[in-house]
Design a protein around this motif. Structure first.
Motif, PDB file in Angstrom:
ATOM      1  N   VAL A  10      76.752 -66.925  57.477  1.00 17.98           N
ATOM      2  CA  VAL A  10      76.219 -66.274  58.668  1.00 17.98           C
ATOM      3  C   VAL A  10      74.771 -66.672  58.933  1.00 17.98           C
ATOM      4  CG1 VAL A  10      75.677 -64.048  59.728  1.00 17.98           C
ATOM      5  CG2 VAL A  10      77.784 -64.309  58.407  1.00 17.98           C
ATOM      6  N   MET A  11      73.951 -66.729  57.899  1.00 17.88           N
ATOM      7  CA  MET A  11      72.540 -67.073  58.095  1.00 17.88           C
ATOM      8  C   MET A  11      72.386 -68.515  58.571  1.00 17.88           C
ATOM      9  SD  MET A  11      70.486 -65.166  54.994  1.00 17.88           S
ATOM     10  CE  MET A  11      68.947 -65.762  55.693  1.00 17.88           C
ATOM     11  N   GLY A  15      71.017 -69.694  62.347  1.00 14.58           N
ATOM     12  CA  GLY A  15      69.912 -70.618  62.539  1.00 14.58           C
ATOM     13  C   GLY A  15      70.296 -71.815  63.384  1.00 14.58           C
ATOM     14  N   ILE A  16      71.472 -72.391  63.100  1.00 10.69           N
ATOM     15  CA  ILE A  16      71.927 -73.544  63.874  1.00 10.69           C
ATOM     16  C   ILE A  16      72.169 -73.153  65.327  1.00 10.69           C
ATOM     17  CG2 ILE A  16      73.788 -75.218  64.166  1.00 10.69           C
ATOM     18  CD1 ILE A  16      74.133 -75.216  61.138  1.00 10.69           C
ATOM     19  N   LYS A  17      72.836 -72.013  65.516  1.00 15.33           N
ATOM     20  CA  LYS A  17      73.136 -71.581  66.885  1.00 15.33           C
ATOM     21  C   LYS A  17      71.856 -71.318  67.663  1.00 15.33           C
ATOM     22  CE  LYS A  17      75.790 -68.266  69.595  1.00 15.33           C
ATOM     23  NZ  LYS A  17      76.742 -67.128  69.602  1.00 15.33           N
ATOM     24  N   TRP A  29      80.512 -69.675  68.026  1.00 15.59           N
ATOM     25  CA  TRP A  29      80.563 -69.777  66.566  1.00 15.59           C
ATOM     26  C   TRP A  29      81.790 -69.068  66.022  1.00 15.59           C
ATOM     27  CZ3 TRP A  29      78.901 -65.336  63.325  1.00 15.59           C
ATOM     28  CH2 TRP A  29      79.103 -65.587  61.964  1.00 15.59           C
ATOM     29  N   VAL A  30      82.492 -69.743  65.100  1.00 20.97           N
ATOM     30  CA  VAL A  30      83.582 -69.136  64.340  1.00 20.97           C
ATOM     31  C   VAL A  30      83.329 -69.410  62.863  1.00 20.97           C
ATOM     32  CG1 VAL A  30      85.286 -69.316  66.194  1.00 20.97           C
ATOM     33  CG2 VAL A  30      85.053 -71.185  64.544  1.00 20.97           C
ATOM     34  N   GLY A  31      83.867 -68.520  61.994  1.00 21.08           N
ATOM     35  CA  GLY A  31      83.583 -68.622  60.571  1.00 21.08           C
ATOM     36  C   GLY A  31      84.687 -69.218  59.730  1.00 21.08           C
ATOM     37  N   PRO A 102      70.133 -79.945  53.145  1.00 23.48           N
ATOM     38  CA  PRO A 102      69.499 -79.407  54.341  1.00 23.48           C
ATOM     39  C   PRO A 102      69.097 -80.528  55.296  1.00 23.48           C
ATOM     40  CG  PRO A 102      67.916 -79.476  52.564  1.00 23.48           C
ATOM     41  CD  PRO A 102      69.216 -79.933  51.977  1.00 23.48           C
ATOM     42  N   PHE A 103      68.965 -80.191  56.576  1.00 23.40           N
ATOM     43  CA  PHE A 103      68.596 -81.192  57.578  1.00 23.40           C
ATOM     44  C   PHE A 103      67.588 -80.564  58.529  1.00 23.40           C
ATOM     45  CE2 PHE A 103      72.524 -79.029  58.758  1.00 23.40           C
ATOM     46  CZ  PHE A 103      72.166 -78.435  59.952  1.00 23.40           C
ATOM     47  N   GLU A 104      66.924 -81.403  59.286  1.00 23.94           N
ATOM     48  CA  GLU A 104      65.950 -80.942  60.267  1.00 23.94           C
ATOM     49  C   GLU A 104      66.618 -80.843  61.633  1.00 23.94           C
ATOM     50  OE1 GLU A 104      62.927 -79.937  59.642  1.00 23.94           O
ATOM     51  OE2 GLU A 104      62.999 -80.462  57.508  1.00 23.94           O
ATOM     52  N   LEU A 105      66.268 -79.798  62.387  1.00 23.72           N
ATOM     53  CA  LEU A 105      66.877 -79.580  63.692  1.00 23.72           C
ATOM     54  C   LEU A 105      66.703 -80.768  64.637  1.00 23.72           C
ATOM     55  CD1 LEU A 105      68.367 -77.703  65.661  1.00 23.72           C
ATOM     56  CD2 LEU A 105      66.137 -76.743  66.302  1.00 23.72           C
TER      57      LEU A 105
END
Length: 241
Positions: A10-11, A15-17, A29-31, A102-105
Protein backbone atom coordinates in the motif's frame (compact mmCIF):
# COMPACT_ATOMS: atom_id res chain seq x y z
CA UNK A 1 -3.50 8.73 -20.40
CA UNK A 2 -5.00 6.09 -18.11
CA UNK A 3 -2.63 3.75 -16.31
CA UNK A 4 -3.21 0.59 -14.29
CA UNK A 5 -0.93 0.13 -11.27
CA UNK A 6 -0.72 -3.42 -9.88
CA UNK A 7 1.11 -3.34 -6.54
CA UNK A 8 0.27 -5.09 -3.26
CA UNK A 9 2.34 -2.84 -0.98
CA UNK A 10 0.00 0.00 0.00
CA UNK A 11 2.75 2.49 0.86
CA UNK A 12 4.67 1.82 -2.35
CA UNK A 13 1.50 1.98 -4.42
CA UNK A 14 0.44 5.26 -2.77
CA UNK A 15 3.81 6.84 -3.52
CA UNK A 16 3.84 5.71 -7.15
CA UNK A 17 0.24 6.77 -7.70
CA UNK A 18 0.91 10.19 -6.19
CA UNK A 19 3.88 10.69 -8.51
CA UNK A 20 2.01 9.54 -11.60
CA UNK A 21 -1.10 11.60 -10.93
CA UNK A 22 1.14 14.59 -10.27
CA UNK A 23 2.55 14.08 -13.75
CA UNK A 24 -0.94 14.25 -15.24
CA UNK A 25 -1.85 10.58 -15.60
CA UNK A 26 -5.16 9.04 -14.54
CA UNK A 27 -4.12 6.09 -12.35
CA UNK A 28 -6.17 3.16 -11.07
CA UNK A 29 -4.59 0.88 -8.47
CA UNK A 30 -5.29 -2.77 -7.68
CA UNK A 31 -3.45 -4.97 -5.17
CA UNK A 32 -3.55 -8.36 -6.90
CA UNK A 33 -3.10 -9.97 -10.29
CA UNK A 34 -6.54 -11.55 -10.07
CA UNK A 35 -8.17 -8.16 -9.64
CA UNK A 36 -6.08 -6.72 -12.48
CA UNK A 37 -7.39 -9.41 -14.83
CA UNK A 38 -10.96 -8.60 -13.79
CA UNK A 39 -10.69 -4.88 -14.51
CA UNK A 40 -8.82 -5.25 -17.79
CA UNK A 41 -11.63 -7.45 -19.11
CA UNK A 42 -14.12 -4.62 -18.74
CA UNK A 43 -12.07 -1.40 -18.96
CA UNK A 44 -9.36 0.00 -21.21
CA UNK A 45 -5.93 1.23 -20.09
CA UNK A 46 -3.10 2.81 -22.04
CA UNK A 47 -0.34 1.16 -19.98
CA UNK A 48 0.12 -1.15 -16.98
CA UNK A 49 2.76 -0.90 -14.25
CA UNK A 50 3.04 -4.34 -12.64
CA UNK A 51 5.02 -5.46 -9.61
CA UNK A 52 6.38 -9.01 -9.80
CA UNK A 53 6.00 -9.91 -6.12
CA UNK A 54 2.21 -10.10 -5.92
CA UNK A 55 0.27 -12.46 -3.64
CA UNK A 56 -1.23 -15.45 -5.43
CA UNK A 57 -0.56 -15.08 -9.14
CA UNK A 58 2.67 -13.11 -9.51
CA UNK A 59 3.35 -10.22 -11.87
CA UNK A 60 5.05 -12.36 -14.51
CA UNK A 61 2.08 -14.71 -14.69
CA UNK A 62 -0.23 -11.71 -14.86
CA UNK A 63 1.74 -10.21 -17.75
CA UNK A 64 1.65 -13.52 -19.60
CA UNK A 65 -2.11 -13.84 -18.99
CA UNK A 66 -2.73 -10.31 -20.28
CA UNK A 67 -0.90 -11.12 -23.49
CA UNK A 68 -2.78 -14.40 -23.91
CA UNK A 69 -6.06 -12.49 -23.55
CA UNK A 70 -5.01 -10.14 -26.35
CA UNK A 71 -4.09 -7.01 -24.40
CA UNK A 72 -1.51 -5.05 -26.38
CA UNK A 73 -0.99 -2.18 -23.91
CA UNK A 74 2.63 -1.62 -22.83
CA UNK A 75 3.65 -3.28 -19.55
CA UNK A 76 6.35 -1.91 -17.28
CA UNK A 77 7.51 -4.50 -14.74
CA UNK A 78 8.64 -3.40 -11.26
CA UNK A 79 10.65 -5.71 -9.05
CA UNK A 80 13.29 -5.97 -6.36
CA UNK A 81 14.94 -8.79 -8.33
CA UNK A 82 17.90 -7.55 -10.34
CA UNK A 83 19.38 -10.80 -11.69
CA UNK A 84 19.82 -11.00 -15.46
CA UNK A 85 17.70 -14.14 -15.63
CA UNK A 86 14.79 -12.33 -13.92
CA UNK A 87 14.98 -9.43 -16.37
CA UNK A 88 15.10 -11.73 -19.37
CA UNK A 89 12.17 -13.77 -18.08
CA UNK A 90 10.09 -10.65 -17.51
CA UNK A 91 10.64 -9.44 -21.06
CA UNK A 92 10.10 -12.88 -22.57
CA UNK A 93 6.75 -13.23 -20.78
CA UNK A 94 5.38 -10.08 -22.37
CA UNK A 95 6.87 -7.14 -20.49
CA UNK A 96 8.01 -4.13 -22.49
CA UNK A 97 10.38 -2.66 -19.90
CA UNK A 98 11.80 -3.57 -16.51
CA UNK A 99 12.71 -1.40 -13.50
CA UNK A 100 14.43 -2.55 -10.34
CA UNK A 101 13.37 -1.13 -6.97
CA UNK A 102 14.28 1.28 -5.55
CA UNK A 103 14.02 3.73 -8.45
CA UNK A 104 13.70 7.47 -8.93
CA UNK A 105 10.38 8.93 -10.09
CA UNK A 106 11.90 10.96 -12.99
CA UNK A 107 13.29 7.77 -14.53
CA UNK A 108 9.97 5.97 -14.11
CA UNK A 109 8.15 8.84 -15.83
CA UNK A 110 10.69 8.91 -18.66
CA UNK A 111 10.30 5.17 -19.24
CA UNK A 112 6.51 5.48 -19.23
CA UNK A 113 6.66 8.30 -21.79
CA UNK A 114 8.93 6.19 -23.99
CA UNK A 115 6.60 3.19 -23.81
CA UNK A 116 3.54 5.32 -24.59
CA UNK A 117 5.30 6.94 -27.54
CA UNK A 118 6.29 3.52 -28.84
CA UNK A 119 2.74 2.20 -28.50
CA UNK A 120 1.44 5.19 -30.47
CA UNK A 121 4.23 5.00 -33.09
CA UNK A 122 5.71 8.32 -31.93
CA UNK A 123 9.49 8.58 -31.95
CA UNK A 124 10.18 11.80 -30.07
CA UNK A 125 9.33 13.39 -26.73
CA UNK A 126 8.02 16.31 -28.79
CA UNK A 127 4.71 15.70 -30.57
CA UNK A 128 4.04 17.90 -33.60
CA UNK A 129 1.01 18.60 -35.74
CA UNK A 130 1.24 21.53 -38.12
CA UNK A 131 2.44 24.54 -36.11
CA UNK A 132 1.53 22.91 -32.77
CA UNK A 133 4.17 21.24 -30.61
CA UNK A 134 3.82 19.39 -27.30
CA UNK A 135 6.94 18.69 -25.27
CA UNK A 136 5.79 15.69 -23.24
CA UNK A 137 8.88 15.73 -21.02
CA UNK A 138 8.57 19.38 -20.00
CA UNK A 139 4.76 19.43 -20.43
CA UNK A 140 4.91 22.58 -22.51
CA UNK A 141 2.73 23.45 -25.50
CA UNK A 142 3.62 25.98 -28.17
CA UNK A 143 2.81 27.02 -31.74
CA UNK A 144 5.25 28.17 -34.38
CA UNK A 145 4.48 31.16 -36.59
CA UNK A 146 5.48 31.20 -40.30
CA UNK A 147 8.62 33.13 -39.39
CA UNK A 148 9.70 30.34 -37.01
CA UNK A 149 8.95 32.15 -33.75
CA UNK A 150 7.52 29.99 -30.95
CA UNK A 151 4.55 31.13 -28.88
CA UNK A 152 3.59 29.21 -25.71
CA UNK A 153 0.03 28.04 -25.13
CA UNK A 154 -1.16 27.66 -21.56
CA UNK A 155 -2.98 24.37 -20.95
CA UNK A 156 -4.56 23.20 -17.71
CA UNK A 157 -3.85 19.62 -16.56
CA UNK A 158 -6.95 18.12 -18.16
CA UNK A 159 -6.65 20.28 -21.27
CA UNK A 160 -3.14 18.87 -21.60
CA UNK A 161 -4.41 15.30 -21.27
CA UNK A 162 -7.01 15.83 -24.00
CA UNK A 163 -4.53 17.62 -26.25
CA UNK A 164 -1.86 14.94 -25.84
CA UNK A 165 -4.35 12.19 -26.66
CA UNK A 166 -5.57 14.04 -29.76
CA UNK A 167 -1.98 14.60 -30.90
CA UNK A 168 -1.08 10.93 -30.46
CA UNK A 169 -4.10 9.91 -32.54
CA UNK A 170 -3.75 12.56 -35.28
CA UNK A 171 -4.52 12.52 -38.12
CA UNK A 172 -6.93 9.77 -37.07
CA UNK A 173 -9.92 10.76 -34.92
CA UNK A 174 -9.87 10.19 -31.16
CA UNK A 175 -12.70 8.23 -29.60
CA UNK A 176 -14.70 10.30 -27.10
CA UNK A 177 -15.12 7.41 -24.64
CA UNK A 178 -11.37 6.81 -24.60
CA UNK A 179 -10.78 10.52 -24.06
CA UNK A 180 -13.07 10.32 -21.05
CA UNK A 181 -11.13 7.35 -19.69
CA UNK A 182 -7.87 9.22 -20.20
CA UNK A 183 -9.19 12.03 -18.02
CA UNK A 184 -10.27 10.07 -14.98
CA UNK A 185 -9.84 6.96 -12.85
CA UNK A 186 -12.13 5.17 -10.42
CA UNK A 187 -11.61 7.70 -7.64
CA UNK A 188 -12.79 10.67 -9.70
CA UNK A 189 -16.14 11.43 -11.20
CA UNK A 190 -16.41 13.19 -14.53
CA UNK A 191 -19.31 13.32 -16.96
CA UNK A 192 -19.13 12.80 -20.72
CA UNK A 193 -20.10 16.45 -21.13
CA UNK A 194 -16.84 17.39 -19.45
CA UNK A 195 -14.93 16.25 -22.54
CA UNK A 196 -16.97 18.70 -24.60
CA UNK A 197 -16.04 21.47 -22.15
CA UNK A 198 -12.32 20.82 -22.58
CA UNK A 199 -12.70 20.48 -26.36
CA UNK A 200 -14.44 23.86 -26.44
CA UNK A 201 -11.65 25.47 -24.41
CA UNK A 202 -9.00 23.97 -26.67
CA UNK A 203 -10.80 25.18 -29.78
CA UNK A 204 -10.63 28.73 -28.46
CA UNK A 205 -6.87 28.38 -27.97
CA UNK A 206 -6.10 26.57 -31.24
CA UNK A 207 -8.31 28.16 -33.89
CA UNK A 208 -6.46 31.52 -33.93
CA UNK A 209 -3.38 29.49 -34.93
CA UNK A 210 -5.00 27.67 -37.84
CA UNK A 211 -5.91 24.46 -36.00
CA UNK A 212 -9.34 22.91 -35.59
CA UNK A 213 -10.94 20.19 -33.51
CA UNK A 214 -13.57 18.68 -35.78
CA UNK A 215 -16.46 16.81 -34.17
CA UNK A 216 -17.00 13.35 -35.68
CA UNK A 217 -20.64 12.66 -34.87
CA UNK A 218 -21.12 9.47 -32.89
CA UNK A 219 -17.39 8.91 -32.42
CA UNK A 220 -15.22 11.75 -31.15
CA UNK A 221 -12.88 14.45 -32.40
CA UNK A 222 -10.10 14.93 -34.93
CA UNK A 223 -7.29 17.46 -34.92
CA UNK A 224 -7.07 19.22 -38.30
CA UNK A 225 -5.33 22.13 -40.01
CA UNK A 226 -7.36 25.12 -41.08
CA UNK A 227 -6.32 27.74 -43.58
CA UNK A 228 -3.76 30.03 -41.89
CA UNK A 229 -5.41 32.86 -39.92
CA UNK A 230 -5.45 36.19 -41.69
CA UNK A 231 -5.41 39.82 -40.61
CA UNK A 232 -9.21 39.78 -40.82
CA UNK A 233 -9.35 37.55 -37.78
CA UNK A 234 -8.93 33.97 -36.63
CA UNK A 235 -9.70 31.08 -38.90
CA UNK A 236 -13.31 29.94 -39.10
CA UNK A 237 -14.22 26.98 -36.91
CA UNK A 238 -14.53 23.59 -38.56
CA UNK A 239 -18.09 22.32 -38.97
CA UNK A 240 -19.21 19.07 -37.36
CA UNK A 241 -19.43 16.09 -39.65
Amino acid sequence: MRLLLVEDDVMVASGIKLGLTGAGYAVDWVGSAERALEVTRSEAFDLAVIDIGLPGMDGLELTQSLRKEGHAMPVLILTARDALQDRVQGLDMGGDDYMVKPFELPELLARLRALLRRSQAATSATLSFGPLELDTALRQASVRSPDGASQPIELGPREWTVMEYLMLQAPKPANKDKLLQALTGWDKEITPNAVEVYISRLRGKLEPHGLALRSIRGFGYRLELLNPPTAAGPAAPAPAE
